[in-house]
Scaffold this motif. Sequence first.
Motif, PDB file in Angstrom:
ATOM      1  N   VAL A   8      20.554  46.466  56.166  1.00  0.00           N
ATOM      2  CA  VAL A   8      21.309  45.498  55.377  1.00  0.00           C
ATOM      3  C   VAL A   8      20.538  45.174  54.106  1.00  0.00           C
ATOM      4  CG1 VAL A   8      22.294  43.194  55.350  1.00  0.00           C
ATOM      5  CG2 VAL A   8      22.351  44.518  57.428  1.00  0.00           C
ATOM      6  N   GLY A   9      19.223  45.022  54.257  1.00  0.00           N
ATOM      7  CA  GLY A   9      18.402  44.716  53.097  1.00  0.00           C
ATOM      8  C   GLY A   9      18.467  45.827  52.068  1.00  0.00           C
TER       9      GLY A   9
ATOM     10  N   LEU B 110      18.578  44.941  60.118  1.00  0.00           N
ATOM     11  CA  LEU B 110      18.409  44.093  58.939  1.00  0.00           C
ATOM     12  C   LEU B 110      17.761  44.875  57.804  1.00  0.00           C
ATOM     13  CD1 LEU B 110      18.901  41.189  58.137  1.00  0.00           C
ATOM     14  CD2 LEU B 110      16.528  40.725  58.619  1.00  0.00           C
TER      15      LEU B 110
ATOM     16  N   MET C  73      24.543  45.603  64.815  1.00  0.00           N
ATOM     17  CA  MET C  73      23.694  44.491  65.240  1.00  0.00           C
ATOM     18  C   MET C  73      24.467  43.557  66.166  1.00  0.00           C
ATOM     19  SD  MET C  73      21.942  41.628  62.817  1.00  0.00           S
ATOM     20  CE  MET C  73      21.324  42.660  61.540  1.00  0.00           C
TER      21      MET C  73
ATOM     22  N   ALA D 106      18.017  43.682  65.780  1.00  0.00           N
ATOM     23  CA  ALA D 106      18.324  43.010  64.516  1.00  0.00           C
ATOM     24  C   ALA D 106      17.287  43.343  63.459  1.00  0.00           C
ATOM     25  CB  ALA D 106      18.395  41.507  64.744  1.00  0.00           C
ATOM     26  N   VAL D 107      16.046  43.597  63.870  1.00  0.00           N
ATOM     27  CA  VAL D 107      15.001  43.844  62.873  1.00  0.00           C
ATOM     28  C   VAL D 107      15.340  45.076  62.056  1.00  0.00           C
ATOM     29  CG1 VAL D 107      12.564  44.302  62.543  1.00  0.00           C
ATOM     30  CG2 VAL D 107      13.292  42.822  64.398  1.00  0.00           C
TER      31      VAL D 107
ATOM     32  N   ARG E 184      23.088  49.872  45.989  1.00  0.00           N
ATOM     33  CA  ARG E 184      23.908  48.761  45.525  1.00  0.00           C
ATOM     34  C   ARG E 184      24.341  48.949  44.075  1.00  0.00           C
ATOM     35  NH1 ARG E 184      19.923  44.275  45.324  1.00  0.00           N
ATOM     36  NH2 ARG E 184      19.881  44.859  43.157  1.00  0.00           N
TER      37      ARG E 184
ATOM     38  N   LEU F 122      25.536  45.611  60.245  1.00  0.00           N
ATOM     39  CA  LEU F 122      25.788  44.319  60.882  1.00  0.00           C
ATOM     40  C   LEU F 122      26.667  44.492  62.113  1.00  0.00           C
ATOM     41  CD1 LEU F 122      26.330  42.033  57.776  1.00  0.00           C
ATOM     42  CD2 LEU F 122      24.454  41.957  59.382  1.00  0.00           C
TER      43      LEU F 122
ATOM     44  N   LEU G  54      22.044  45.566  50.502  1.00  0.00           N
ATOM     45  CA  LEU G  54      22.470  44.400  49.723  1.00  0.00           C
ATOM     46  C   LEU G  54      21.374  43.823  48.846  1.00  0.00           C
ATOM     47  CD1 LEU G  54      24.622  42.373  52.245  1.00  0.00           C
ATOM     48  CD2 LEU G  54      25.352  43.961  50.495  1.00  0.00           C
ATOM     49  N   VAL G  55      20.123  44.057  49.184  1.00  0.00           N
ATOM     50  CA  VAL G  55      19.069  43.319  48.508  1.00  0.00           C
ATOM     51  C   VAL G  55      18.230  44.196  47.596  1.00  0.00           C
ATOM     52  CG1 VAL G  55      16.987  41.988  48.864  1.00  0.00           C
ATOM     53  CG2 VAL G  55      18.958  41.573  50.301  1.00  0.00           C
ATOM     54  N   SER G  56      17.796  45.344  48.105  1.00  0.00           N
ATOM     55  CA  SER G  56      16.775  46.088  47.374  1.00  0.00           C
ATOM     56  C   SER G  56      17.303  46.546  46.015  1.00  0.00           C
ATOM     57  CB  SER G  56      16.339  47.301  48.180  1.00  0.00           C
ATOM     58  OG  SER G  56      17.352  48.268  48.143  1.00  0.00           O
TER      59      SER G  56
ATOM     60  N   TRP H  43      28.190  48.474  50.645  1.00  0.00           N
ATOM     61  CA  TRP H  43      28.904  47.535  51.529  1.00  0.00           C
ATOM     62  C   TRP H  43      29.231  48.176  52.865  1.00  0.00           C
ATOM     63  CZ3 TRP H  43      29.576  42.559  51.876  1.00  0.00           C
ATOM     64  CH2 TRP H  43      29.309  41.782  50.749  1.00  0.00           C
TER      65      TRP H  43
END
Lengths: 568, 560
Positions: free
Chosen positions: A456-457, A453, A411, A449-450, A393, A408, A460-462, A401
């Motif tokens: 995605v994590g 995700l 998913m 989804a697990v 990110r 996603l 977008l998150v880490s 992205w």
Amino acid sequence: MIEKFHTLYPEMLLFVATCAVLVIGLSRSLSLRRLAGPICAVALIGAGLLAWTTATPARGLAVPNLAMYGKIIAAAVGLLLVFLLQGVADRDYEADVAQGRASFDPARTIRAEFWAFFLFSITGLMLCAGSTNLIWLFLALELTSLPTYVMVAVSTPRERSMESGVKYFFLGALGAAVFLFGFAFLYGGTGTTDLSDMALGIRSQIAGGGLNAATVVGLLLSVLGLCFKIAAVPMHFYVADVYQGAHSSVSAMLAFVPKAAGFFALILVLSAAGWGAAGGGSLPSPIAETLAVIAALTMTVGNVLALLQNSLKRLLAYSSIAHSGYMLVGLIAGPMNTGESITTNGVAAVLFYLLVYGITSVGTFAVPAALERRAADGHYDEPDRFEDLRGLRHSHPTLAWVLALSALGLMGFPPLVGFFAKLPLFTSSWSSGNTVLLIVLAGNSAIGAVYYLRLVGIALVSGGEGPSVFTASPFRSRAIAGYIAALALVVMAVIPTFDSAARAGAYATLNGDPTGGNAPRRQAVPADEPAAGVSVEPAPGVNVEPAAGSAESEATTALPLSTSSGSR
Amino acid sequence: MPLLLMLILVPLLCAALIPLMPRKSLAYPIALGGTLIALLLGVYGLFANEWAHAGAGSTIFAESYRWMPQLGLNFSLGVNAVSGLLIALALLLGPICVIASKTAITERVRTYYFWLLVLQSAMVGVFAARDLVLFYIFFEFTLIPMFVLIGVYGSTNRRAASVKFFMYTFTGSVIALAGLVYVAFKHASLTGGWTFDIDTLANTARSMSFREQCWVFGAMMAGFAVKVPLFPVHTWLPLAHTEAPTAGSVLLAGVLLKLGTFAIYALVLPFVPAAVVHFAPLMAVLSIIGILAVGLVCWVQRDVKKLVAYSSVAHLGFCMLGMFALNPTGLQGSVLYMINHGLSTGAIFLCIGMVYERYHTRSMDELGGLASKMPVWSSFMVFFAMASVGLPMLNGFVSEFMCLMGAWTASDTWATSGLAFGTAGVLGPKFAVVAGVGMIIAAIYTLYMVGKVVWGPLKLPGGHDAHGHDGHGHGSLGHGDAHHGTLPVDLSRREIGILIPLAALCLLLGLYPKPFLQAIDASTQQTSSIVMRNRHAEPVGSADLNRSAAARTTDKQVNP
């Protein structure tokens, strides 16, 4: 033979391009050598357009327009793959040449072969979609697969690529032997290799009291062998190792090209087996039950094993297995239970899903392909473990992205087009009454989804601790392939390209001959066939082929496809 | 003017603007502007004269755009009084959340406001969708912004919380989707055309057999009960709330939980009335277990935020109890409860966030007697706590009372025995009495919390002098030490400004709820009568069913 000639224009064009690439790739001039990729791209665009304009429906099968649809999506995803495959072959060697450490030696370069093999593989895929005969189908499947074995082996200079290539080759040969054996039994059971004659033969067998043993064995072996191509359960063992060993760009190709070929072949074999020329028929029960078991196992095994992975490419490999399971659910639902709409037509749903899955795969694999790190031995490594991608990110926000959107998309998260691809699988499965499979499908979507995700994590998150050691690859087009794919996932859902693409998927399975087009006319629609009362506009290449945009589709309404309304 | 479309697009467009901005300091004004414009549009909508129709129970502001005809999919929007109120709640909380985040979020500001705006438009979309797939899309899409908001800006255990939140809801809604698709398939097999229009499908769904209704009910509740959350599937909520940043908690409690109750109100009740009536006692029992058991769990919490999070489960239990009373009183109470819970619990989370920004703790062991140090904050906290407990004259009381009243009177034996206030339904006084105990428990734990934190001897976490100096840095982003030094000891004018509208509404809804009740009256009457009229499933269209069954058997015969 000669009357089939006009259906092969796209393949011929690709063959010409293949020869050109083979020659050019050996040229001493760097700028000429660099033309190999662009030539492939132009040839694929041309082949897609040719497929669009010259296709004729095949008689006697439940999927008469598979050829046109299949060739167009092959060209479309192939075009994205051209972007992704830039710089895979000969990278170190070209660098040596450029820096004067080595002089160019045509005997040592593999660029020509690499691109030529790529085009051969796409050609094989197109031939698969257009085949009307088991022998043709077998040759086309092999033409699709054989080049990929080599491409895997040479995709990186590391030994594990070689190992992957060899593994892939041996297991591939086993798979090919199994379905060839099955085809032989089919010939023995029905006395013909022509698919439409075979459909008639099988129908008369059913009417006469049941399939004979040779036909059943033939069908089962064909399905099992083809499971290798689509990476479904009993033949799935190679997938993770091969995907991991190959360069990500080649893995993306493996995720689409052999899988699509396998599904085209399955569709053709199954349509001979029971969907029947008129549509609406159902599969013989041993085949249907085998397929259902395979589908349930494939989904579950793929998803559960993907949960355990700590490597991006292995995860995507198992997810690729799971997606084959999803598509098998659509295949079991069959082509035409209650209508021609994609909502009830399982085969149309599968065909649309293939396109979406191909685009999404390009998106996911583009992320590792577009990043690299120079290892101690001078070769380039791509990020593979999840830790390698942390902080993406910060270092490469756009690629983050791409990864998030593609994950996603896989998913099936709304409103990305992955969701609209999965929805018809649900609806067609309800329509055919496969409640158990539907529940397995829903449960597996949740398991899937697990791990998506997690991606995605990561995207977008880490947060990253310190600067990423991976830098952008100098081959910008790989990232661009990812951008195009991610954009397509969003755009296809928002603007009505979805509708046209879905229609095209449904169209591929419609019965009846089109009333227009450049092709020679065939006989009119038999009155007892439920010809669809929809006018279908061609929507090739969705948004990866600018030339096939909407303006042109307006202009060419004279083209194929206003099927006359039959008795419904 | 396509009002609803604009309500969805304005925050989205502002969100798209934020990454394009050269300086990150511009993100806050853009987000504030976007949410304020949406709020103003909403206020404009309130004064539009279409509300007369909403009072009659019909859909207003209806818009429809062709989207994916192949799937029978339309981009159709519209609201009735109930969804209109919930949209108003979401619009109100939007700018409040942005303002509340001004000092709390100091890092990755652009990403934060981007996702906050996306969340805002997705929430409005859920309430406004008139198409099942569109509804589902918005419903799911609220997950991603929340996942990022918790995962990036949450406190220490944020990763686990965000994943748990996402997985619970996603798994549930996939099952719900299967149920919804089944209804659409049923419609297609009866009429031959695919559509996902909610009203059309509701009619079809009601004609399903009892068995089918039960399956669809189970599937839908699997998705929506998780979101509410109903008792056995509530465990994601405390974690998500505790870890979320303040604005995330506010929106989670204020609006996102209401997506579940709203979906039950707008989809489950009118779709499968026979199954709803059949399972109403079970649902009521689950709600009551939630009210009592989770209420007791609240009592032993040491973390203020966790306590309020658990109390949400208990509160939503009242809401569900009123819902499954299935009579107009209960439904009205339930709908009003959604609004009230959003206001008072949202406000409590804001208050807790304000203290957290100053002292970086939420533990009752480390905080105490703040009344002497932060009198303004304390008055607000006590006010909202009372509102949430259900003190008469404040909003919580009205809705809680109506939910219990609905449950009490919803009894078929009473309705047929000629009692004036008896209405048809399968609950009865015993449900209301047991749930009433929950009000006492709620009073206990809330007063206990307020007593510890607001009253008593002053207690501040170690290292804090009068200026609230922060000694220990916190692991997560967004709680940087740099800014909180600029915060005054008591609330700033900005903070008071965002609490006042919420307090005013709590008071208004407590003193004079009549206009709100009137607005939702027709819609709740309608829903209640739909459920009651269709409580016995009758296999309409059996001829069609027989025909398709016959077709299936002929197919089978073809098989060897």
